[in-house]
Design an enzyme around this catalytic site. Structure first.
Site, short mmCIF file in Angstrom:
data_model
loop_
_atom_site.label_atom_id
_atom_site.label_comp_id
_atom_site.label_asym_id
_atom_site.label_seq_id
_atom_site.Cartn_x
_atom_site.Cartn_y
_atom_site.Cartn_z
CB SER A 246 60.10 74.42 55.12
OG SER A 246 60.91 74.81 56.19
CB CYS A 248 62.34 71.43 49.25
SG CYS A 248 62.13 73.17 48.87
CG ASP A 275 62.50 68.76 59.87
OD1 ASP A 275 62.67 69.30 58.76
OD2 ASP A 275 62.09 69.39 60.86
NE ARG A 368 53.72 70.93 58.14
CZ ARG A 368 55.05 71.09 58.02
NH1 ARG A 368 55.86 70.12 58.39
NH2 ARG A 368 55.55 72.20 57.50
C1 OXD Z 1 59.51 73.03 58.43
C2 OXD Z 1 59.05 71.80 59.08
O1 OXD Z 1 58.75 74.00 58.34
O2 OXD Z 1 59.83 70.83 59.12
O3 OXD Z 1 60.68 73.06 58.01
O4 OXD Z 1 57.93 71.75 59.59
MN MN Z 2 61.82 71.32 58.48
#
Ligand code: OXD
Ligand code: MN
Length: 583
Positions: A246, A248, A275, A368
């Site tokens: 997460s 990165c 993701d 976010r």
């Molecule tokens: C995570 C996300 O935490 O995608 O990996 O929100």
């Molecule tokens: Mn994620």
């Protein structure tokens, strides 16, 4: 009405005792009503309609800003099936505990029922969920992140094959916060949180934890991976999937814009997902991937017109921002790293008047944006393709200040599984807990694997061992630091230089240096024209330092011990070979 769905919802109603129940149909007028209500209660703040049409700001509770791994449980009958990396609760005990918390928790509130599809409705890859929630924020976010409404129920028909998700904000009491998964029952109960990663149940809870368990049983893979298409000057598009822990840079890599020299030559990057990847073998034996999501739930800080213009542009309409700064002069949003001009009249993520001069951060580090994928200027035309895209490569990576070279290729599939299983990264703000600590995060799935990770490694081996059609496996590290603590590799758009090498390797077009850990590029094969990087620096980040790697191997050995006799023999053998290679 599907009788199983009805029975599930009836049980939720009987337990939580809401005043009203509303089924989310996907109808525009209904969504508009919900937005109005959320604005009246203060749950959402409408932003400037001209500058950010149809965008909203939401602030979470102060104690509820990230995934809570310590309170996330896999509730399967046998503890061993959850494995050493998951918190476990016995299902009956968990249901009893949860029923106590959910009892009457929606009195005076409305319960919303969200039928949603992960993946394009009707695709063979796709799966259906029903999320019950008392949060309009969740409803409006699920509308962005998944495909919702009556058409999903139509697709489901009378089938019992759906994931039952039961979310309640309850009192947002941290001490009673539980994110519980029941893989054997296709069920998720999430209570006392409103944070996206804990409550948008289609995402981490279903598309990774429950789906990884389903995938093992059904012979496919549910992975924490972006999917991108890279078109080379020959006009052919190849696809790769990449797993990083997460925060990165998955979203940045998925949407990267190549440097001008590459654009001029005809290179292009398109985003399929940022993701999650669901991967199945196709009739031709190839590995095909879809992105089961419909939007991006990206980390805001650091996103700007330089680092990721495509992500920023995706958020310019129809988006929800959580825990960012509100600029009260023009009713827009701001976060650290958006530009160098923090607003003068502003409210921080906590809802307080804020002045950047006081030295505090205005946006939460894990703030976010929730944006529709179709807003993305570089969204792939295969984004909705029900058959997915054929993968040439799978890439692992993480933040490593030293150790891992810029890029290397595993020797074969099983060696690649070893590379993924021993992956490590310095932690970030996406989960609660200390930041900057090294943790082993196999395949970036440590917080997301819904069953014993030893079995998960075996499943990986089984999926591609000896299979000529399997994607080639690589590892990248954009985060090597020099002795003064500066990043050596420029990253962002310039990462296309590394992708280019990866594709050439997949197609057998370029040689490499055989090292104890895998195949590393010769320095002259990474094009650094136009980069501010010395030959010496480049050599440095392509070097495999045997001393550092001996320590690394010892640390992997410790990590592997956790899995006891669930560690596949083949991974133990890989470690042995690595140690021998390093002698
Ligand atoms: C995570 C996300 O935490 O995608 O990996 O929100
Ligand atoms: Mn994620």
């Amino acid at each position: 009405m599907n009788r199983k769905v009805k029975a599930f919802v009836d049980n939720c109603v009987a337990l939580a005792k809401p005043d009203r129940v509303i089924w989310i149909t996907g109808d525009k007028a209904q969504i508009e009503e919900l937005r109005k209500e959320a604005m009246q209660t203060g749950e959402m703040i409408k932003l400037n309609e001209e500058l950010l049409p149809n965008c909203y700001l939401h602030r979470s509770a102060l104690n509820d800003v990230a995934r809570v791994e310590g309170r996330t449980f896999i509730c399967c009958k046998k503890k061993e099936d959850a494995g050493p990396t998951n918190n476990w609760m016995e299902p009956q005990e968990a249901y009893k505990l949860l029923e106590g918390i959910y009892d009457g928790c929606m009195k005076g509130r409305t319960m919303y029922i969200i039928p949603y599809s992960m993946g394009a409705i009707g695709s063979n890859f796709s799966k259906i969920g029903i999320e019950v929630t008392d949060s309009i924020y969740v409803v409006l976010s699920m509308i962005i992140m998944t495909r919702v409404g009556d058409k999903v129920l139509e697709q489901l028909g009378e089938s019992n094959d759906f994931v039952r998700g039961f979310h309640a904000k309850a009192e947002l009491d941290e001490s009673k916060r539980y994110i519980c998964h029941f893989p054997e029952d296709n069920a998720i109960w999430s209570v006392n949180s409103g944070y996206g990663g804990n409550v948008l149940l289609g995402k981490k809870c279903f598309a990774l934890r429950i789906a990884s368990f389903q995938a093992k049983n059904e012979g496919w893979m549910a992975e924490h991976m972006l999917i991108l298409g890279i078109t080379k000057p020959d006009g052919v598009t190849r696809y790769v999937a990449a797993a990083f822990p997460s925060a990165c840079g998955k979203t940045n890599l998925a949407m990267l814009i190549p440097p001008k020299e590459y654009l001029d030559k005809g290179y292009k990057i398109e985003t399929v997902g940022d993701d999650i990847a669901w991967i199945r073998k196709g009739k031709d034996g190839g590995f095909y991937a879809v992105n089961p999501e419909n939007g991006f739930f990206g980390v805001a800080p650091g996103t700007n017109m330089k680092s990721n213009p495509n992500a920023l542009l995706s958020t310019r309409k129809d988006s929800i921002f959580t825990n960012v700064v509100l600029n009260t002069d023009n009713n827009t949003v701001w976060w650290e790293g958006m530009d160098k001009n923090p607003p003068k009249n502003a409210i921080n993520w906590k809802g307080e008047k804020w002045d950047s001069a006081d030295g505090t951060k205005g946006a939460h580090p894990n703030s976010r944006f929730t944006a529709p994928a179709i807003n993305c200027p570089c969204i792939s035309d295969k984004f909705e393709d029900p058959d997915g895209v054929k993968l040439s490569a799978i890439i692992f990576g993480g933040r490593r200040a030293k150790t891992a070279p810029l890029v290397y290729q595993s020797k074969d599939w099983v060696n690649g599984v070893f590379v993924g299983a021993s992956m490590a990264s310095e932690t970030t703000a996406a989960a609660t807990g200390a930041v900057g600590v090294l943790r082993r995060d196999p395949m970036a799935m440590l917080p997301f694997c819904g069953y014993n990770m030893g079995d998960y490694f075996q499943h990986w081996i089984d999926m591609g061992e000896g299979d000529a059609n399997a994607p080639k496996i690589f590892n990248v590290n954009w985060f090597r630091l020099d002795d003064d603590g500066n990043f050596i590799w420029p990253g962002f758009g310039d990462n296309v230089r590394v992708l280019d090498w990866i594709i050439d390797r997949c197609e057998g077009k370029i040689g490499a240096v055989d090292t104890p850990i895998g195949y590393v590029p010769s320095p002259e094969d990474i094009n650094v024209k136009g980069l501010d990087i010395t030959e010496e620096n480049l050599k440095d980040i392509l070097t495999v330092d045997r001393n550092i790697w001996r320590d690394e191997a010892a640390s992997v050995e410790e990590h592997f011990k956790k899995f006891g006799d669930k560690l596949p023999q083949k991974l133990a053998a890989q470690l042995k070979t690595l140690k021998e290679n390093l002698k």
